[in-house]
Design an enzyme around this catalytic site. Structure first.
Site, PDB file in Angstrom:
ATOM      1  N   LYS A  32       0.844  -1.203   0.000  1.00 60.09           N
ATOM      2  CA  LYS A  32       0.000   0.000   0.000  1.00 60.09           C
ATOM      3  C   LYS A  32       0.882   1.257   0.000  1.00 60.09           C
ATOM      4  CE  LYS A  32      -0.314  -0.427   5.034  1.00 60.09           C
ATOM      5  NZ  LYS A  32      -1.152  -0.910   6.151  1.00 60.09           N
ATOM      6  N   TYR A 241      17.774  27.455  12.723  1.00 59.33           N
ATOM      7  CA  TYR A 241      16.733  28.398  13.097  1.00 59.33           C
ATOM      8  C   TYR A 241      16.496  28.379  14.593  1.00 59.33           C
ATOM      9  CZ  TYR A 241      15.579  28.418   8.136  1.00 59.33           C
ATOM     10  OH  TYR A 241      15.628  28.536   6.791  1.00 59.33           O
TER      11      TYR A 241
HETATM   12  C1  LIG Z   1      -0.401  -1.932   6.834  1.00 54.18           C
HETATM   13  C2  LIG Z   1      -1.016  -3.242   7.158  1.00 54.18           C
HETATM   14  C3  LIG Z   1      -0.249  -4.414   7.197  1.00 54.18           C
HETATM   15  C4  LIG Z   1       1.263  -4.396   7.136  1.00 54.18           C
HETATM   16  O1  LIG Z   1       1.775  -3.986   8.386  1.00 54.18           O
HETATM   17  P1  LIG Z   1       3.357  -3.896   8.688  1.00 54.18           P
HETATM   18  O2  LIG Z   1       3.428  -3.415  10.097  1.00 54.18           O
HETATM   19  O3  LIG Z   1       3.915  -2.892   7.754  1.00 54.18           O
HETATM   20  O4  LIG Z   1       3.931  -5.243   8.488  1.00 54.18           O
HETATM   21  C5  LIG Z   1      -0.911  -5.610   7.352  1.00 54.18           C
HETATM   22  N1  LIG Z   1      -2.262  -5.664   7.482  1.00 54.18           N
HETATM   23  C6  LIG Z   1      -3.038  -4.559   7.497  1.00 54.18           C
HETATM   24  C7  LIG Z   1      -4.495  -4.675   7.672  1.00 54.18           C
HETATM   25  C8  LIG Z   1      -2.442  -3.316   7.347  1.00 54.18           C
HETATM   26  O5  LIG Z   1      -3.208  -2.206   7.381  1.00 54.18           O
END
Ligand SMILES: *Cc1c(COP(=O)(O)O)cnc(C)c1O
Length: 345
Positions: A32, A241
């Protein structure tokens, strides 16, 4: 110029580590958010050649884009957002499988068999176990039942066992379906968490499953930056800054050509570090285009390159300094850094 190298051989290595750790469960990569910002197309194509046949994305649009990148045929793409009203046609056109997460979605879905997200205590997406029971009674038959852990990175948290127990109830409602509970961290909670399919994201990309560096995983995102200038500071002098940094003793700063516009989270100016000529150079200032690091004890010249992320400047350490998680540190890496994917197949 900041260079971001995405090492697909390291990705393949990490995928192998997770397959062994999953002990027979299928490893379905989570790609994703454009593969956590690293390029879902390149990551997924390489993972496909390594044997992955099931991928998770969050959005329908991510699924559509991924469908165009993967070889036609046997890869399944699951969409965690589910199938809100009006989406079914788009899902069908790109042959996406929704992870249905509400009763109305499950009742409206026809074919082919989809996945069902059951909420077991995270209170994010998913139907309750009771709703799942009602769906089962009504004849709903998902191909996959899944849930997600809220505290998988902490093996001592009692919430894990509670969620596991609730997930077992849910999966028993659908004896013909496959089951999936573990993301990266869940894989390392023990065999009872692995079921049929695991869904790692961050550990594929080099983050430790417990949010601390883990020696089995290789860095996939390697970012480096040139030393643009070297400055001598007197004790008491300030840099950057406001009151971002004050020298407590006479010291030397190397100014690197990267900043938060390249994705180095500003807050990491306390606790972050670069790796420069074989040593850790602690961050002093992080500004939009420039990072100043303490090189008082390191021999450095203009043009040397500093590693900001990689095998020595560890992603999990940066996440702690940034007050965040490795996932966010990766998705923040911006388009300004010049990108190369190594090891494309
Ligand atoms: C993002 C996500 C994952 C992957 O999680 P990681 O901590 O990156 O391994 C798996 N399942 C769901 C439902 C997620 O939203």
């Amino acid at each position: 110029m900041t260079l971001l190298t995405i090492d697909l051989d390291a990705l393949a290595h990490n995928y192998g580590v997770l397959r062994r750790a999953s002990e027979g469960a299928e490893v379905a990569p989570v790609v994703k958010a454009d593969g956590y910002g690293l390029g879902a197309a390149q990551l997924s194509r390489r993972l496909y050649t390594e044997g992955a046949r099931r991928f998770f994305v969050a959005r329908v649009s991510e699924g559509e884009a991924l469908r165009r990148e993967l070889p036609q045929g046997d890869a399944e793409i699951l969409v965690l957002d589910g199938c809100p009203e009006g989406r079914a046609q788009r899902m069908a056109n790109a042959r996406l499988t929704p992870v249905l997460s509400a009763v109305d979605q499950a009742l409206a879905w026809r074919d082919p068999p989809a996945a069902l997200h059951v909420d077991t205590g995270m209170n994010r997406l998913g139907v309750t176990v009771e709703e799942a029971a009602a769906l089962a009674k009504g004849g709903f038959r998902p191909a996959l039942v899944m849930s997600h852990l809220g505290s998988g990175e902490d093996p001592d948290n009692p919430r894990n066992a509670e969620q596991l127990a609730r997930f077992r109830e849910a999966r028993a409602l659908f004896p013909d379906a496959q089951a999936s509970l573990a993301a990266s961290s869940g894989i390392y909670l023990g065999s009872e968490y692995r079921f049929d399919v695991t869904r790692p994201g961050i550990s594929l990309y080099g983050g430790g499953p417990r949010e601390v560096p883990h020696p089995d995983f290789r860095a996939v995102a390697i970012m480096d930056s040139p030393v643009l200038q070297i400055r001598e500071l007197r004790a008491g002098e300030r840099a950057g800054y406001g009151s971002m940094f004050q020298a407590m003793r006479p010291m030397r700063l190397a100014i690197l050509g990267s900043g938060y516009a390249d994705g180095v989270i500003r807050r990491s100016h306390k606790g972050g570090y670069a790796w420069l000529n074989g040593a850790r150079a602690p961050f002093a200032i992080v500004t939009m285009d420039l990072i100043g690091v303490d090189v008082s004890d390191i021999a450095v010249k203009v043009g040397d390159r500093a590693e900001l992320l990689g095998p020595n400047a560890l992603l999990d350490d940066l996440a702690v300094a940034a007050g965040s998680v490795a996932h966010e540190c990766l998705v923040r890496l911006s388009g300004r850094a010049a990108r190369t994917h190594l090891g494309e197949r």
